[in-house]
Motif scaffolding. Sequence first.
Motif: not given
Lengths: 296, 238
Positions: A169, A172, A179-180, A183, A185-186, A188, B49, B54, B74, B78, B84, B86, B90, B92, B94-95, B99, B102-103, B151
Amino acid sequence: MDILFSPQLLAAALITGVLYALISLGLNLIYGTMRLLNVAHGDLVMIGSYIAFMAFSLFNVGPLISMFGAAIICGGLGWLAYRSVFQNLLSNSEILARLEENSLLLFFGISVVVQNLVILFFTADRQGYEYLSAIVEIGDVRLTGARLAVLIVGSVVSIAAVLYLRFSLFGLAINALIQNRDASAIVGINVDRVQMFSLVIGFGITGLAGALISVLEPITPVMGFPYTMSAFVVIILGGLGNLWGGFLAGLLLGFLEIYGVAVTGPEWRSVLVYGIFIGILIFRPQGLLGRGRVAR
Amino acid sequence: MSQALLQVTDLSAAYGQVFALRDFSCRVEEGNITALVGSNGAGKTTFLRSLSGLLPPRQGRVDFDGGDITHQPSDQRVEAGLVMVPEGRLIFPTFTVEQNLKIGAISKRARDDLAEGLERSYALFPKLEQRRHQPGGTLSGGEQQMLAVARGLMARPRLLMLDEPTLGLAPLIAEAIFEMMVQLKETGLTLLIVEQDVNRTLQIADYAYVLENGAGVMAGEAQDILADPKVRESYLGI
């Protein structure tokens, strides 16, 4: 051309490839998560080598033990660098936007300072020590015990690191941050913590690789620079921020270099490495396995 | 008045020297859908934001569930249940879909609930289950929006903030998203929606705020705002 098919050469390529994979994984983690261009990265290899050299010459401790010390000390340097400099810079969105360019200069300065400090304490002379120099024979392959140990340890550590980053995890979360940033941060992710660990792990595995390298080549204050270049070639070859691609590209560059030198000659090594670098930039700037530069 | 789940007091936020939000106050009651409407550049996205951490606010105060979160990072928001979805999703790219989900459950309060969360997501959005091993970047716009919402839900939010959830979607899919928001409210979730479709948003919302040039100009029951002649003229073209 018989030499090209010798298992000897294959072993040499694997050793170089595994070390490149390990060192560039560290660089890629740092670049990917923070967009820091660590041009002092090879100097961590050098520091790791000197730690192993000192451990051996002062305390008679071999590199297979002292590599953990090198990892911990270099990881500690990463922690120190993060806490003293980068944590603040990265949390300011205006500085963050310019950090990539500025980090190049910053690390270049650090590299010069570190190399000169090492010259001051250890002189610019080549150092070295004897360790597991007896020849081991496995089938047709003959190599020193030290090289065999480097091959095994390097493979285990790099494969373990890649698997951890791919399936845990926390791995991940690192890949998400690559990647971002917003994203991450939001959803968590504790961005601050992931950044710190990326720097610590990135520095640590590079220091460990340095300890392994100390048994393969002479130890000098400027030995790190070729590794910096190779690591940058590798992460561009594999796609910036693509950890898995970088790992494969590290192995690939090891093979290209060893087999290329076997065909041409050692004086062609730099031409080969930089030639590959320029070739990629011209023909496939997103990297061989790359998906392009990921958006910030 | 009872304690609101989210209470924003005189919040100001800026990009460099340019203030995009000035002294804006609002409250979000538990179990409600609260809407924030206004034209482009009114400061809606800036507001969200700031709420998600952010963009650090210049002035003012944000209280969530009775605690001051104005300067919290942030991830702690959460962790507290302020989540949020967004603008621009936003996800991911490539996930895989799974995934990405999961994130979404990386916060401590959601982590133990991961398997259950996946089941809930797939029950809510069966399309996502069909595509669970596909990279997020290969999904259609509507599917990506579903993934972004799913997500967000993986984090077990107490208040889900949605920024332009139907922007750029085909009308049928946009309508499905609106219906999903009503469904989510019925499960007890509190929602804060920022939307460009003023008419449809006010129909499903309980309470609404109107933003203009970074300042709040109107607040009230969503029905009343929808019936207001000025709103009808400026935002609905009626």
